[in-house]
Design a protein around this motif. Structure first.
Motif, mmCIF file in Angstrom:
data_model
loop_
_atom_site.group_PDB
_atom_site.id
_atom_site.type_symbol
_atom_site.label_atom_id
_atom_site.label_comp_id
_atom_site.label_asym_id
_atom_site.label_seq_id
_atom_site.Cartn_x
_atom_site.Cartn_y
_atom_site.Cartn_z
ATOM 1 N N LEU A 1 -40.357 1.894 -37.972
ATOM 2 C CA LEU A 1 -39.336 1.030 -38.559
ATOM 3 C C LEU A 1 -38.064 1.081 -37.726
ATOM 4 O O LEU A 1 -37.471 0.045 -37.407
ATOM 5 C CB LEU A 1 -39.049 1.486 -39.994
ATOM 6 C CG LEU A 1 -38.453 0.466 -40.945
ATOM 7 C CD1 LEU A 1 -39.427 -0.668 -41.154
ATOM 8 C CD2 LEU A 1 -38.114 1.106 -42.273
ATOM 9 N N ILE A 2 -37.652 2.293 -37.348
ATOM 10 C CA ILE A 2 -36.430 2.437 -36.549
ATOM 11 C C ILE A 2 -36.596 1.736 -35.196
ATOM 12 O O ILE A 2 -35.737 0.948 -34.774
ATOM 13 C CB ILE A 2 -36.092 3.935 -36.361
ATOM 14 C CG1 ILE A 2 -35.699 4.543 -37.711
ATOM 15 C CG2 ILE A 2 -34.979 4.121 -35.352
ATOM 16 C CD1 ILE A 2 -35.583 6.046 -37.686
ATOM 17 N N VAL A 3 -37.731 1.992 -34.549
ATOM 18 C CA VAL A 3 -37.961 1.378 -33.238
ATOM 19 C C VAL A 3 -37.917 -0.150 -33.347
ATOM 20 O O VAL A 3 -37.261 -0.830 -32.558
ATOM 21 C CB VAL A 3 -39.318 1.845 -32.666
ATOM 22 C CG1 VAL A 3 -39.712 1.019 -31.455
ATOM 23 C CG2 VAL A 3 -39.261 3.311 -32.302
ATOM 24 N N ASN A 4 -38.617 -0.690 -34.370
ATOM 25 C CA ASN A 4 -38.660 -2.146 -34.516
ATOM 26 C C ASN A 4 -37.307 -2.728 -34.851
ATOM 27 O O ASN A 4 -36.942 -3.803 -34.370
ATOM 28 C CB ASN A 4 -39.664 -2.530 -35.598
ATOM 29 C CG ASN A 4 -41.072 -2.511 -35.072
ATOM 30 O OD1 ASN A 4 -41.362 -3.133 -34.071
ATOM 31 N ND2 ASN A 4 -41.931 -1.763 -35.717
ATOM 32 N N MET A 5 -36.536 -2.019 -35.710
ATOM 33 C CA MET A 5 -35.228 -2.551 -36.085
ATOM 34 C C MET A 5 -34.311 -2.602 -34.875
ATOM 35 O O MET A 5 -33.595 -3.581 -34.667
ATOM 36 C CB MET A 5 -34.610 -1.709 -37.203
ATOM 37 C CG MET A 5 -35.190 -2.051 -38.566
ATOM 38 S SD MET A 5 -34.800 -0.821 -39.810
ATOM 39 C CE MET A 5 -33.327 -1.488 -40.498
ATOM 40 N N MET B 1 -41.500 -6.265 -40.602
ATOM 41 C CA MET B 1 -42.822 -6.102 -41.202
ATOM 42 C C MET B 1 -43.944 -6.336 -40.197
ATOM 43 O O MET B 1 -45.006 -5.724 -40.290
ATOM 44 C CB MET B 1 -42.988 -7.100 -42.347
ATOM 45 C CG MET B 1 -43.234 -6.463 -43.692
ATOM 46 S SD MET B 1 -43.128 -7.747 -44.927
ATOM 47 C CE MET B 1 -44.692 -7.553 -45.708
ATOM 48 N N THR B 2 -43.708 -7.250 -39.228
ATOM 49 C CA THR B 2 -44.748 -7.482 -38.229
ATOM 50 C C THR B 2 -45.030 -6.206 -37.444
ATOM 51 O O THR B 2 -46.080 -6.076 -36.841
ATOM 52 C CB THR B 2 -44.358 -8.591 -37.233
ATOM 53 O OG1 THR B 2 -43.051 -8.280 -36.742
ATOM 54 C CG2 THR B 2 -44.358 -9.938 -37.858
ATOM 55 N N GLY B 3 -44.075 -5.275 -37.447
ATOM 56 C CA GLY B 3 -44.282 -4.053 -36.680
ATOM 57 C C GLY B 3 -44.826 -2.894 -37.487
ATOM 58 O O GLY B 3 -44.986 -1.806 -36.950
#
Lengths: 310, 368
Positions: A290-294, B189-191
């Motif tokens: 989540l952190i990486v994607n954000m 969410m895609t990740g």
């Protein structure tokens, strides 16, 4: 976009308007609820492990001692994948956007997208039955000739099922992600910049270095971050390719484990506290990705504002 | 006069200091010969030969260019070769995977594979087939049914939610902070790692129906967590490119907003939406990890997604490879696994092609 300027006398369909906008608003909120409840359910189901007696957790030294080695293993596998996939992915994107003959570029684009379409379990099977046996000879050679480097310390795995093989399989799965995102951004480079560079007598590489890459830098960074997110969370390739073991520095002997593979391998037989343990491991993985994607998404949205792209 | 012309041509400023076009081929030939010599020194193999030749060629061509044309041209040439090389390098695993699946999967495609399950197939039977050399018994019928059921329910959950969310984002929520939040979290969410989506569904149903609840529908819920963001993004992009004039024309005729959306906006964008949905199905149909933790594994046919464990093609491949039916002679299991892999790839490819076909078929007739 207000639509109710014209009111029909009977007000027919006003209810329909309300219902439809309400339902679509509800669907939007539902998505936020789903994401929130993913986090909540994981926390609730994982909570027993945080309060449990450290001796009852796998390994006997509490959850932190259990999770640390597999977090490091996950990071190692993802790091190997990115070390390979980032340069290759960017160069392939450059190939498609600036080097390939125009007419073939589209087809090559499809071909790379094809890499992304292959299910992960098939990559896993391929790594398990085709790549790993090939790698074992290379590992033996590495252990004999470069064994003094800790990461190539022997004994080399005879089956080839090591974290390096897993990292290579992950790299193959990450390349199309990095390529397709970088390609989009390379194609958005202002044509005038490119033509100006060429008109000044720049070679093609100088044009790419001076006009394309500076423009695309935030895009490349975020593409790499999204690739990282994928590599961290990828399960089947690692579960099939890696023969797991304790944390070790050597990349060519069996050992190490990643969070996702740990869950996949142990979940079907798990119950009670072990189940909570695995769900807690999933929670850790969720938070990391989540952190990486954000961060990646923030970089993308910032660069959109600055570059004038879109 | 003739002599003069030839002298002038030799001195042309435009071609001076440039390598003749055959120079590259000369370097290539030299590299191939040198590569053959070097690779036979360390133990000959075709792969080693190709790799060494490629390295020698890139270094050689760069050096020759550096001497004849200067450093800038040499760098340019080096990068060009690296770019081409990277593309070839990326193609190797693709070709290898496709070739492996075709080569090993084709022999396994038989009537048995498509129309029988693994019910009653034991290690002893597999051993017997290997000894007698008879065709492999047992197949993936139950897994095919499971895949279709799980994917069907996942689609049924995801498409309405995804479609309506996209409608909200484009038609109702422009500029609102809720819209920005939804867009951001849909991207996030895609990740989500697929296994985390599986754990979520497992945890949700464990709370509702007691621990250890595993059935096809739980897997569908897990898959829809992965599928919804894809549907939202695809639909959103399509709704955004519907020309505003169409909406305004509809409003001008006194049509209500929801009628405009359902009768004008969505039909205009339907081809893109349909192809986006097809692509999202292609994305989740091959997911393994979430099914592994939510639907369990079965060897017999289960027609109901709402009771009992269920098999699917990806988990079928996984278990046939990792725990062969007969540990002593895993060949029949491997053959079944590759046949299932081939079937799965064909399904994904058909879905991808169908998406392109749909996009072209219903494409709105734009004004010229």
């Amino acid at each position: 976009m207000s639509s109710n300027l014209l009111k029909t006398p009977k007000d027919r369909g006003r209810a329909g308007d309300k219902i439809f906008s309400g339902v679509s608003l509800g669907a939007g909120i539902l998505i936020l609820v789903i994401l929130f409840s993913v986090a909540m359910f994981l926390v609730v189901q994982a909570s027993p492990v945080f309060t449990a007696d450290p001796e009852t957790v796998t390994g006997g030294e509490g959850f932190a001692a259990y999770i640390f080695p597999i977090v490091v293993g996950t990071v190692i596998a993802a790091a190997i994948a990115l070390l390979i996939a980032t340069p290759v992915g960017i160069l392939v994107a450059l190939f498609i956007s600036h080097y390939a003959p125009r007419r073939l570029a589209r087809i090559f684009g499809y071909v790379v997208d094809l890499l992304a379409a292959i299910p992960s379990v098939i990559y896993g099977a391929w790594g398990y039955l085709v790549l790993a046996p090939q790698m074992s000879t290379i590992f033996t050679w590495l252990a004999e000739n470069l064994g003094w480097i800790p990461i190539f310390a022997g004994p080399a795995s005879q089956t080839g099922k090591t974290i390096l093989t897993a990292g290579i399989v992950l790299a193959v799965m990450v390349i199309p992600i990095i390529t397709s995102l970088s390609r989009e951004i390379f194609l958005q480079t202002p044509n005038l910049h490119e033509e100006a560079a060429l008109a000044m007598g720049a070679t093609r590489w100088e044009m790419v270095r001076m006009a394309v890459l500076p423009f695309a830098r935030p895009g490349i960074v975020s593409a790499t971050m999204l690739g990282l997110g994928r590599a961290l969370g990828e399960t089947m390739a690692v579960a099939l390719v890696l023969s797991p073991g304790l944390l070790s520095a050597s990349l060519i002997s069996s050992g190490n484990q990643t969070i996702a593979a740990e869950i996949a391998l142990n979940f079907p037989e798990a119950f009670g506290l072990r189940l909570s343990e695995l769900i807690a491991a999933g929670l850790v993985l969720f938070v990391i990705t989540l952190i990486v994607n954000m961060i990646a998404r923030l970089i993308i949205s910032r660069s959109k504002e600055f570059s004038g792209a879109n | 006069m003739a002599v003069d012309q030839s002298i002038q041509r030799r001195q042309s400023q435009l071609t001076r200091g440039k390598l003749p076009s055959y120079a590259v081929w000369v370097v290539l030939a030299a590299a191939v010969i040198l590569g053959a010599a070097l690779s036979s020194l360390i133990g000959f193999s075709v792969a080693g030969w190709a790799v060494i030749s490629a390295i020698v060629f890139v270094i050689g061509a760069t050096l020759v260019t550096a001497v004849a044309e200067g450093g800038r041209k040499a760098t340019d040439r080096l990068v060009t070769y690296l770019v081409y090389g990277a593309f070839i390098l990326a193609l190797i695993p693709l070709i290898s995977v496709l070739w492996t699946v075709l080569e090993r999967g084709l022999p396994g495609l038989s009537y048995n594979f498509f129309f029988t399950s693994m019910n009653g197939i034991t290690g002893a039977i597999d051993n017997q087939t290997v000894e007698d050399g008879t065709p492999v018994l047992g197949g993936a019928y139950h897994a095919i049914i499971g895949t279709l059921q799980i994917t069907f329910w996942a689609t049924l959950i995801s498409v309405p939610i995804g479609l309506l969310t996209a409608v909200y984002l484009v038609e109702y929520g422009q500029g609102k902070s809720l819209t920005r939040a939804i867009t951001f979290f849909v991207d996030v969410m895609t990740g989500i790692p697929s296994i985390v989506a599986g754990l979520f569904a497992a945890a949700l149903f464990a709370l509702l129906f007691g621990p250890g609840t595993r059935m096809g529908f739980v897997a569908s819920v897990a898959l829809s967590v992965l599928m919804i963001p894809v549907v939202v993004r695809a639909t959103e992009e399509m709704l955004k490119i519907v020309p505003n004039e169409l909406r305004e024309a509809s409003y001008a005729l006194g049509v209500r907003k929801w009628r405009t959306i359902t009768r004008v906006v969505i039909p205009t964008a339907i081809s893109g939406i349909a192809s986006g949905v097809t692509l999202s199905i292609a994305r989740v149909i091959g997911e393994t990890a979430p099914i592994l933790v939510t639907a369990g594994f079965a060897t017999s046919i289960n027609w109901s997604a709402f009771s009992g464990w269920m098999s699917s093609l990806p988990t079928y491949i996984y278990y046939q490879i990792l725990t062969p039916t007969s540990p002593t002679s895993p060949d029949p299991s491997t053959q079944r696994a590759w046949a299932a892999a081939l079937l799965l790839i064909v399904m994904v490819m058909i879905l991808n092609l169908a998406a392109r076909f749909i996009a072209g078929l219903f494409a709105p007739k734009t004004s010229r």
